[in-house]
Enzyme design. Structure first.
Site, PDB file in Angstrom:
ATOM      1  N   ASP A  43       3.867  -4.356  -5.977  1.00 61.95           N
ATOM      2  CA  ASP A  43       4.283  -5.303  -5.513  1.00 61.95           C
ATOM      3  C   ASP A  43       6.003  -5.127  -5.000  1.00 61.95           C
ATOM      4  O   ASP A  43       7.242  -5.880  -4.496  1.00 61.95           O
ATOM      5  CB  ASP A  43       4.065  -6.607  -6.046  1.00 61.95           C
ATOM      6  CG  ASP A  43       2.884  -7.556  -6.239  1.00 61.95           C
ATOM      7  OD1 ASP A  43       1.926  -7.183  -5.338  1.00 61.95           O
ATOM      8  OD2 ASP A  43       2.432  -7.836  -6.794  1.00 61.95           O
TER       9      ASP A  43
ATOM     10  N   GLU B 179       1.308  -0.725  -0.362  1.00 62.11           N
ATOM     11  CA  GLU B 179      -0.195  -0.131   0.018  1.00 62.11           C
ATOM     12  C   GLU B 179       0.987   1.440   0.189  1.00 62.11           C
ATOM     13  O   GLU B 179       0.511   2.220  -0.482  1.00 62.11           O
ATOM     14  CB  GLU B 179      -0.937   0.276   1.307  1.00 62.11           C
ATOM     15  CG  GLU B 179      -2.329  -1.183   1.023  1.00 62.11           C
ATOM     16  CD  GLU B 179      -3.062  -0.999  -0.516  1.00 62.11           C
ATOM     17  OE1 GLU B 179      -2.794  -0.018  -0.333  1.00 62.11           O
ATOM     18  OE2 GLU B 179      -3.317  -2.507  -0.167  1.00 62.11           O
TER      19      GLU B 179
END
Length: 484
Positions: A203, A135
């Site tokens: 990621d 996040e």
């Protein structure tokens, strides 16, 4: 900057968004004016203000945890990760949502929320850290602002359908959700392509953050794999995390391959991680009895440390079941065994309060604060003990000192209001209740409290000036909301 408009767009379209809440549709929301030809959406100041408005809005719709121990933990792990990002000067604010659903999301201004359900689902601290790092990457890579700009390229029917989903939600949550699903389906391929690119980047960047922060990079694919496996039994009720963060075999394979590039070693969980999970399990249990049954069942299992954490959870469950007297010897033993652990003395003092042993509770807080100065949980619970014993002047002074060091929360405003009420100062009490409502996204209730404060302020010129200025600010915000 019309923040309600941008906020509506954010909640619909952001990569880490929450599931839409019917309450959003209570405002008359227009489609936002998104971006310009230069790609500039808003200034840092506007983004910060939008983040603050976003956070207040969430308070009116979600159960944002007010527990200082839970908040301090999630802030500590979040800030540790953020310091290792490629923009360490970026301001972040991490918070926990008291929801059992497995979800996490990033909002404007660096506001990142994680559901208690996700924390409890994680099986290692590095798994939780991997979600937060992901996040953080969405924020540092400016994915949220890119999403705003992408929304401007959607077809008018699709954008209109999304707006209808928000508006219809006020009358029928199911109807609003159905309209949203139809709108999303109309541009499914566009949305998937857009999401995959950003998810892959989050990621990659998130894994770098993990490694630099001394967390296990392998935890990211491990957590993804468990989420994917959970879909086999979920049917159509997928975890919210998977709806906003689609997990595919190729994505797992990619993160697994990246993780293998880092040298393998053990990453033990922190004591705080285990303690906070025990506390959240009690706080989010379907009922106090189920929490008690759970910790009775796991009592005595695992390592000595795990047994002690389970004993702590059992004590909290006993307190929740109005059996604080039974919890006290358990907590006393833990406090003696772990004198450097503030959670145990805080829980013991709470048990003393529950059994009306007020002098003992106050003594515990005062002694503990000498050992753990500026501990937020101990300070605020000490304030509650002082208010319970009608020592409002001491409580007010302590709260004023606290507010100089920490951003006030709705809970702190309420405690200050209680202190002034006991001191007989109704105007100040109403004023702080107003601030609590405002911080919780309830503007109209805040305005009402400010008007009550103005009526009871008497001839206090300074207080009248403060109330009048604040009332003007809130009325101006309310007028802007009506115009939209």
């Amino acid at each position: 900057m019309k923040f309600d408009k941008l906020l509506a767009s954010l909640l619909i379209l952001s990569l880490g968004s929450l599931a839409l809440q019917p309450a959003l549709a209570q405002n008359n929301i227009e489609l936002p004016d998104i971006g310009d030809s230069t790609g500039t959406l808003m200034t840092p100041q506007q983004e910060r203000e939008l983040g603050e408005a976003f956070y207040r809005k969430l308070h009116s719709q979600l159960d944002i945890s007010q527990d200082p121990e839970v908040n301090d933990y999630i802030q500590s792990i979040g800030q540790k990760l953020a310091a290792s990002s490629d923009t360490p000067a970026q301001t972040f604010h991490f918070f926990v949502v008291g929801e059992p659903a497995i979800n996490a999301f990033a909002g404007p201004g660096g506001y990142i929320g994680v559901n208690s359900g996700l924390i409890l689902t994680s099986e290692a601290e590095s798994e939780l850290a991997s979600v937060l790092a992901h996040e953080i990457a969405h924020v540092t890579q400016r994915h949220l602002l890119q999403t705003f700009q992408a929304a401007g390229r959607l077809s008018l029917p699709t954008a209109a359908a999304m707006l209808a989903a928000v508006l219809l939600g006020a009358k029928s949550g199911q109807l609003g959700q159905a309209a949203l699903i139809a709108a999303q389906a109309a541009s499914l391929q566009y949305q998937i392509n857009f999401t995959r690119d950003n998810e892959a980047e989050a990621d990659r960047v998130g894994m770098q953050i993990l490694s630099k922060s001394d967390f296990d990079p392998r935890a990211m694919p491990t957590f993804f794999e468990r989420m994917q496996q959970s879909t086999r039994f979920a049917g159509r009720q997928l975890p919210e995390f998977l709806l906003t963060h689609p997990v595919t075999v190729s994505r797992i394979s990619d993160t697994r391959g990246r993780a293998e590039q880092f040298a393998y070693r053990q990453y033990p969980d922190s004591f705080a991680y285990q303690i906070v999970r025990a506390k959240l399990r009690v706080q989010t249990a379907a009922n106090p009895r189920s929490a008690l049954d759970y910790f009775k069942a796991v009592s005595g299992q695992g390592t000595k440390l795990q047994q002690d954490v389970s004993a702590y959870g059992l004590a909290l469950a006993l307190i929740a079941n109005t059996r604080a007297r039974d919890a006290k010897p358990i907590l006393q033993k833990l406090m003696d065994a772990y004198p450097d652990q503030s959670h145990f003395v805080n829980a013991l003092a709470t048990a003393e309060l529950e059994t009306k042993s007020y002098p003992r509770a106050i003594q515990l807080y005062e002694t503990a604060l000498q050992r753990f100065p500026d501990n937020r949980a101990l300070t605020l619970n000490y304030v509650r003990a002082l208010l319970t014993t009608r020592k409002a002047q001491q409580a007010r002074k302590l709260l004023q000192e606290y507010a100089r060091r920490h951003p006030p929360t709705p809970e702190v405003y309420n405690l200050m209001a209680q202190a002034y009420s006991q001191l007989g100062n109704d105007a100040e009490s109403h004023r702080y209740v107003a601030e609590s409502y405002y911080a919780s996204g309830q503007n109209r209730a805040a305005i009402l409290q400010l008007r009550l404060a103005k009526k009871t302020a008497g001839d206090n010129f300074y207080l009248n000036s403060v109330i009048e200025e604040r009332l003007k600010q809130l009325l101006a915000e309310e007028e802007e909301r009506r115009k939209q």
